[in-house]
Design an enzyme around this catalytic site. Structure first.
Site, mmCIF file in Angstrom:
data_model
loop_
_atom_site.group_PDB
_atom_site.id
_atom_site.type_symbol
_atom_site.label_atom_id
_atom_site.label_comp_id
_atom_site.label_asym_id
_atom_site.label_seq_id
_atom_site.Cartn_x
_atom_site.Cartn_y
_atom_site.Cartn_z
ATOM 1 N N HIS A 7 26.650 -61.415 21.784
ATOM 2 C CA HIS A 7 27.462 -61.868 20.645
ATOM 3 C C HIS A 7 26.583 -62.319 19.490
ATOM 4 C CE1 HIS A 7 26.834 -65.765 22.843
ATOM 5 N NE2 HIS A 7 26.749 -66.247 21.619
ATOM 6 N N GLU A 43 35.737 -72.466 19.611
ATOM 7 C CA GLU A 43 35.194 -71.122 19.434
ATOM 8 C C GLU A 43 36.218 -70.050 19.764
ATOM 9 O OE1 GLU A 43 32.206 -71.100 22.937
ATOM 10 O OE2 GLU A 43 33.357 -69.262 23.003
ATOM 11 N N GLN A 55 31.359 -64.178 17.746
ATOM 12 C CA GLN A 55 31.749 -65.514 18.206
ATOM 13 C C GLN A 55 31.858 -66.426 16.984
ATOM 14 O OE1 GLN A 55 28.766 -68.121 20.062
ATOM 15 N NE2 GLN A 55 30.153 -68.358 21.793
ATOM 16 N N HIS A 79 23.513 -68.026 15.406
ATOM 17 C CA HIS A 79 22.604 -67.622 16.492
ATOM 18 C C HIS A 79 22.949 -66.226 16.980
ATOM 19 C CE1 HIS A 79 26.007 -69.313 18.906
ATOM 20 N NE2 HIS A 79 25.688 -68.349 19.751
ATOM 21 N N GLU A 129 20.108 -67.235 22.143
ATOM 22 C CA GLU A 129 20.830 -67.657 23.357
ATOM 23 C C GLU A 129 20.739 -66.551 24.403
ATOM 24 O OE1 GLU A 129 24.927 -68.584 22.522
ATOM 25 O OE2 GLU A 129 25.482 -68.588 24.636
#
Ligand code: MC0
Length: 135
Positions: A7, A43, A55, A79, A129
């Protein structure tokens, strides 16, 4: 180690408004919504392709990571989340290479995934991430 782009995390002030924008503009649909109090986010995951999402992240409080990011930068890409088969093994391998870890151990992520963050200072300014999805 990395199996896909799981994502792209995007920080926003108003989750409902941003979801509506992605639905009407790009024809995406919401696959999942949750509030993660530990991470301080509301989220929504919008499906782009199998195993790949946008996301959208709205902070639950101003002193959370996304709240601080919004105050400093405004809305935008927060991110990148990459799929991995084994997040603990990936953390061990990256730690051994000297990559600075935000998380020494996996935490709870969206849709039941095990996740861990790498510090942006060790990844060219990109908060990164690792995502081990549920089987
Ligand atoms: C902060 N920095 C970033 C950044 N956030 N750089 C790139 N991308 C970001 N998103 C940089 C700042 O510009 C600053 O750089 C330095 O990091 C310290 O900033 P800070 O505001 O003082 O922040 P800290 O040190 O309090 O925390 C930064 C850190 C934090 C990355 C450790 O944001 C964190 O723990 N992030 C991981 C958790 C997270 O983001 N959760 C929300 C998504 P300079 O150069 O000025 O030093 S949760 C999520 O997404 C889950 C639920 C899921 O996917 O399932």
């Amino acid at each position: 180690m990395l199996t896909r782009i799981d994502h792209v995390g995007i920080a926003c002030h108003d989750l409902d408004a941003k979801v509506a924008f992605y639905e009407t503009t790009f024809g995406l649909t919401v696959a999942h919504r949750e509030t993660n109090e530990e991470q301080g986010v509301h989220e929504a995951m919008l499906l782009v392709a199998p195993g790949s999402y946008v996301q959208l992240l709205q902070p639950t409080r101003p002193d959370s990571p996304v709240g601080k990011f919004l105050a400093r930068n405004g809305e935008g890409v927060h991110h990148i989340g990459y799929g991995v088969d084994d997040v603990e093994a990936a953390l061990a391998a990256l730690g051994a290479k000297g990559v600075p870890l935000v998380d020494e151990r996996p935490r709870h992520g969206s849709m039941g995934a095990s996740i861990a963050f790498l510090h942006p200072r060790g990844v060219g300014g990109v908060l990164t991430e690792l995502v081990q999805s549920l089987p």
